[in-house]
Design a protein around this motif. Sequence first.
Motif: not given
Length: 65
Positions: A53-55, A57-65
Amino acid sequence: MPKLKTSKSILKRFKITCKKTVIRKKAGKSHLLEKKSSTNKQKKSKNVVVTSKHNKNIIATIHCK
């Protein structure tokens, strides 16, 4: 428009594996350890897989380019 910065707090707290699963540490093992049982401390030292469920959102905020 400037690039979006990655959230450094999320970058420090979570790790992403090669299969896009997110791993985190359990809370409660930094101080006040005398009153906690040894089994409780052992359980807190293990890594936990974050729910799907949270995967995203976390991946999107780490890989902001």
